[in-house]
Design a protein around this motif. Structure first.
Motif, PDB file in Angstrom:
ATOM      1  N   ALA A 148     -18.226 -24.803  18.962  1.00 53.92           N
ATOM      2  CA  ALA A 148     -17.180 -23.955  18.368  1.00 53.92           C
ATOM      3  C   ALA A 148     -17.806 -22.765  17.641  1.00 53.92           C
ATOM      4  O   ALA A 148     -17.388 -21.623  17.810  1.00 53.92           O
TER       5      ALA A 148
ATOM      6  N   ALA B  15     -11.654 -29.743  16.367  1.00 51.65           N
ATOM      7  CA  ALA B  15     -12.085 -28.444  16.878  1.00 51.65           C
ATOM      8  C   ALA B  15     -11.167 -27.328  16.381  1.00 51.65           C
ATOM      9  O   ALA B  15     -11.629 -26.274  15.960  1.00 51.65           O
ATOM     10  N   ALA B  19     -11.516 -23.990  13.647  1.00 53.12           N
ATOM     11  CA  ALA B  19     -11.253 -22.640  14.151  1.00 53.12           C
ATOM     12  C   ALA B  19     -10.014 -22.024  13.507  1.00 53.12           C
ATOM     13  O   ALA B  19      -9.677 -20.885  13.767  1.00 53.12           O
TER      14      ALA B  19
END
Lengths: 156, 114
Positions: A148, B15, B19
């Motif tokens: 990421a 994830a 983000a």
């Protein structure tokens, strides 16, 4: 570190990477192939420890996957360093520094696992003990976070 | 199957949580248009740039990868030092002199960079 980055950025190789139309994208592709191998192998092994594919003998699986994860690392490190030389200012980038820290954490996690619970793997029943499963879960999360960060570098 | 779904959900949450917020350095809510003179330019990987001297300061304007600029007709010599260009883009939140350009106008040629 800053000095090394400045030196690396001034090398003819870094200049070539900046100027050539294809070299940089090729290095990026090598980097991606590297992490499909490393993270792919790690993820398959972690999933086995977490209870998926329990019919597969865990030590034989490790013998198959571990060498491939090293091949992945061998592709990743040089390609990563090469990309870094084109942008030494990454050292001021929080996402880049976080990515490095996460890689170190993932490496340490693997090291502790291999020096610890993995030594007794010969005597494991079909399910890995809780301690080993914790390492596996941590490994999955850390590697996903590394990917990421790498991807987000293009956006920050 | 249930386990697989649970795990997939967990990983997706992890994830996207990382983000989710504050990662985008460029502030799309404050678009700016700058016109100035090119003091320095780089037609290079992973993305090109110009240092653009405007009335009040010199900006570092981040452009696109050279391959993309070339495909869209923005040749290297169009970014020559001394040239006058206009860029439209988003300022960096933490570096007050940096702007990521969405498009650049050289003469009457407009090039989209994203």
């Amino acid at each position: 570190m800053q000095e090394f980055a400045a030196w690396a950025a001034a090398t003819p190789l870094a200049q070539l990477l900046r100027d050539d139309a294809w070299l940089y994208p090729v290095v990026e592709i090598v980097h991606i192939v590297g992490f499909t191998l490393l993270v792919g192998a790690a993820a398959m092994f972690d999933l086995r420890l977490l209870g998926f594919g329990r019919s597969l003998p865990v030590q034989a699986l490790a013998r198959h996957l571990l060498p491939w994860s090293w091949v992945g690392l061998l592709l990743l490190v040089p390609s990563g360093l090469l990309m870094f030389t084109t942008q030494p200012e990454l050292l001021d980038n929080d996402v880049f520094l976080l990515k490095l820290a996460l890689i170190a954490a993932a490496g340490l996690n693997a090291l502790v696992f291999h020096a610890g619970p993995w030594r007794a793997a010969g005597g494991w029943p079909h399910t890995a003990p809780a301690w080993a499963r914790l390492h596996a879960m941590l490994s999955l999360l850390l590697w996903i976070a590394v990917i990421a960060c790498g991807r987000l570098l293009a956006y920050v | 199957m249930k386990r697989a779904l649970f795990l997939a959900a967990l990983l997706t949450v992890a994830a996207t949580a990382s983000a989710h917020h504050g990662w985008n350095e460029y502030d799309a809510k404050q678009p700016q248009q700058l016109t100035g003179t090119i003091e320095e330019s780089g037609y290079q990987q992973p993305h090109g740039f110009v240092r653009l001297k405007t009335a009040d300061k010199t900006w570092l304007v981040v452009l696109a990868p050279p391959g993309r600029m070339e495909n869209r007709g923005l040749a290297k010599d169009m970014l020559a030092v001394g040239g006058k260009v206009t860029v439209y883009g988003y300022p960096n939140r933490s570096k007050p002199n940096e702007l990521r350009a969405e498009r650049i106008t050289v003469g009457d040629k407009v090039t989209e960079l994203r």
